[in-house]
Design a protein around this motif. Structure first.
Motif, PDB file in Angstrom:
ATOM      1  N   UNK A 117     -78.443 -66.413  49.613  1.00 41.90           N
ATOM      2  CA  UNK A 117     -79.490 -67.430  49.669  1.00 41.90           C
ATOM      3  C   UNK A 117     -79.103 -68.706  48.930  1.00 41.90           C
ATOM      4  N   UNK A 118     -78.020 -68.684  48.153  1.00 35.84           N
ATOM      5  CA  UNK A 118     -77.532 -69.916  47.528  1.00 35.84           C
ATOM      6  C   UNK A 118     -76.928 -70.855  48.559  1.00 35.84           C
ATOM      7  N   UNK A 119     -76.555 -70.331  49.719  1.00 36.03           N
ATOM      8  CA  UNK A 119     -76.067 -71.127  50.851  1.00 36.03           C
ATOM      9  C   UNK A 119     -74.958 -72.110  50.450  1.00 36.03           C
ATOM     10  N   UNK A 120     -73.886 -71.622  49.820  1.00 37.55           N
ATOM     11  CA  UNK A 120     -72.809 -72.541  49.405  1.00 37.55           C
ATOM     12  C   UNK A 120     -72.094 -73.142  50.608  1.00 37.55           C
ATOM     13  N   UNK A 121     -71.772 -74.421  50.496  1.00 34.93           N
ATOM     14  CA  UNK A 121     -71.072 -75.143  51.558  1.00 34.93           C
ATOM     15  C   UNK A 121     -69.934 -75.919  50.918  1.00 34.93           C
ATOM     16  N   UNK A 122     -68.707 -75.669  51.384  1.00 32.68           N
ATOM     17  CA  UNK A 122     -67.534 -76.286  50.766  1.00 32.68           C
ATOM     18  C   UNK A 122     -67.447 -77.781  51.051  1.00 32.68           C
ATOM     19  N   UNK A 123     -66.937 -78.517  50.053  1.00 30.12           N
ATOM     20  CA  UNK A 123     -66.579 -79.910  50.236  1.00 30.12           C
ATOM     21  C   UNK A 123     -67.540 -80.912  49.619  1.00 30.12           C
ATOM     22  N   UNK A 124     -66.991 -81.805  48.778  1.00 40.26           N
ATOM     23  CA  UNK A 124     -67.737 -82.952  48.268  1.00 40.26           C
ATOM     24  C   UNK A 124     -66.868 -84.188  48.449  1.00 40.26           C
ATOM     25  N   UNK A 125     -67.417 -85.208  49.078  1.00 37.12           N
ATOM     26  CA  UNK A 125     -66.708 -86.470  49.304  1.00 37.12           C
ATOM     27  C   UNK A 125     -67.176 -87.523  48.310  1.00 37.12           C
TER      28      UNK A 125
END
Length: 426
Positions: A117-125
């Motif tokens: 449920x933390x729903x991690x999504x890779x990548x920060x620009x």
């Protein structure tokens, strides 16, 4: 008080409520504040077999830890050169590695505890709003050389292929950083603390403390906790219980809005799952949520009570100024919250006196820094390391009171003006 009405509250997976403290409890450590710093400290102590009680004035994740942008990436609110001028280059390098470790720590917890449920999504620009690709290339090379950490350089065409705005030029993408649902992460950590035998008491603000003996005493309206160690992790919602701590930071309000459900319109502007922050010193940050169906957009700060609706109008103007194609995108929800900022723009992590610890001032640092703060405080209590001492040069210095707030607001307005002029001069 209930949670403020945020996107995170509306999508909160765990609905557990916990009773207030009642009677006298004896334990090894009492932690005041059930945000990310407090719960991380409690998690590590319970993992080591310690008896822990967490006192929370509201509910788990009520403060900034449960309603922020959800960015998890290395670094601090102030730059590496500024840190090195205070600590020396070797200590600055160790501090940066700690921020990377904090990011990895959260990622590891999501994986090992199965916090889907933390729903991690890779990548920060990190995106430039003026043309200066060479500076980004140099920074990426320095980061690779100093820390063995890879950042991906994106030229203007690559940036505008995914961020369809003429405001943006080059970018660095951090492929190991990620963004997530912070409140769901916190709620899952609380469940794990309780599984390991820890106790969390909600609606239990501490009303008095007694640090005079080896056994510390913390009282609430309904009970008392006796422990060898006490940890303050109250952030922007610190009250007058600990005067020295309260005087050492500035409570700064920040603002967040979430759009309506409009995936096709949003896709006409933003075609990446990475979170985005611009390079302005008074910049904005945003990311897609609900699988790209909504935008969560944050920014702006005030040092005084301000109308959330008025600030959201400014955020909307900034969003539409960046993406004119989103002029018709409605805002569905908006909120604000208090963060704590120290005058030196670094977190305040350390030991105030034997058995009395503090872990606060995480405004602008990201979730990774808050987590590593709790981890090193736990290590200090357990006698495993003294890594918390790396933060000693950034102690509990007086933040300036009302004058400090006024200076902070004026500084923010100055930075906004400098950003405006720099973009137009480019």
């Amino acid at each position: 008080m209930a949670y403020p009405d945020t996107y995170y509250k509306r999508t909160m997976a765990d609905q557990t409520t916990r009773p207030a403290l009642s009677g006298v409890v004896e334990c090894d450590a009492v932690i005041i504040g059930a945000g990310l710093a407090g719960l991380t400290t409690a998690l590590q102590l319970t993992r080591a077999g310690k008896r822990v009680t967490v006192l929370e004035a509201e509910s788990v994740g009520f403060g900034a830890s449960g309603r922020n942008g959800g960015f998890v990436g290395p670094g601090y609110a102030t730059g590496g050169d500024d840190i090195a001028r205070v600590t020396g280059k070797d200590a600055a390098r160790k501090l940066h590695h700690l921020s990377i470790e904090g990011m990895d720590f959260i990622r590891d917890n999501i994986r090992t505890l199965g916090i889907e449920d933390a729903q991690p999504e890779l990548g920060i620009m990190s995106v430039l709003r003026y043309d200066d690709g060479e500076s980004l290339k140099a920074y990426a090379e320095e980061t690779r050389r100093e820390y063995g950490y890879e950042l991906e350089y994106m030229d203007r065409d690559a940036v505008r292929a995914v961020l369809k705005s003429e405001r943006y030029f080059q970018a660095l993408r951090n492929p190991n950083a990620f963004h997530m649902h912070p409140l769901n992460y916190l709620r899952a950590i609380a469940v794990e603390i309780e599984r390991l035998g820890g106790r969390i008491c909600e609606q239990s603000p501490a009303v008095s403390v007694d640090f005079s003996g080896a056994e510390k005493r913390v009282k609430t309206s309904g009970g008392e906790v006796k422990a060898k160690d006490v940890v303050f992790t109250t952030g922007g919602y610190t009250g007058s219980l600990n005067g020295k701590l309260k005087r050492s930071y500035l409570p700064i309000a920040t603002y967040v809005m979430v759009s309506e459900d409009a995936p096709e319109l949003i896709a006409s502007a933003i075609a990446t799952k990475s979170a985005i922050g611009d390079n302005r010193r008074a910049g904005d940050y945003y990311r897609l949520v609900d699988g790209g169906r909504r935008i969560l957009w944050g920014g702006r700060i005030t040092t005084h009570a301000a109308s959330t609706a008025g600030l959201v109008k400014e955020l909307r103007a900034e969003m539409v100024g960046t993406y004119p194609q989103l002029a018709g995108l409605k805002t569905e929800l908006a909120w604000s919250g208090l963060m704590s900022y120290a005058r030196h723009l670094m977190p305040q992590i350390g030991r105030m006196s034997p058995g009395v610890w503090y872990c606060t001032a995480f405004g602008g640092h990201g979730l990774n820094t808050t987590a590593i703060g709790g981890k090193v405080i736990a290590e200090g209590i357990l006698g495993e390391t003294e890594r918390y001492k790396l933060f000693e040069p950034f102690g509990l210095v007086w933040a300036g009171g009302l004058a400090g707030l006024a200076v902070a607001q004026l500084t923010y307005w100055k930075l906004q003006a400098q950003d405006w002029w720099r973009e137009r001069a480019a």
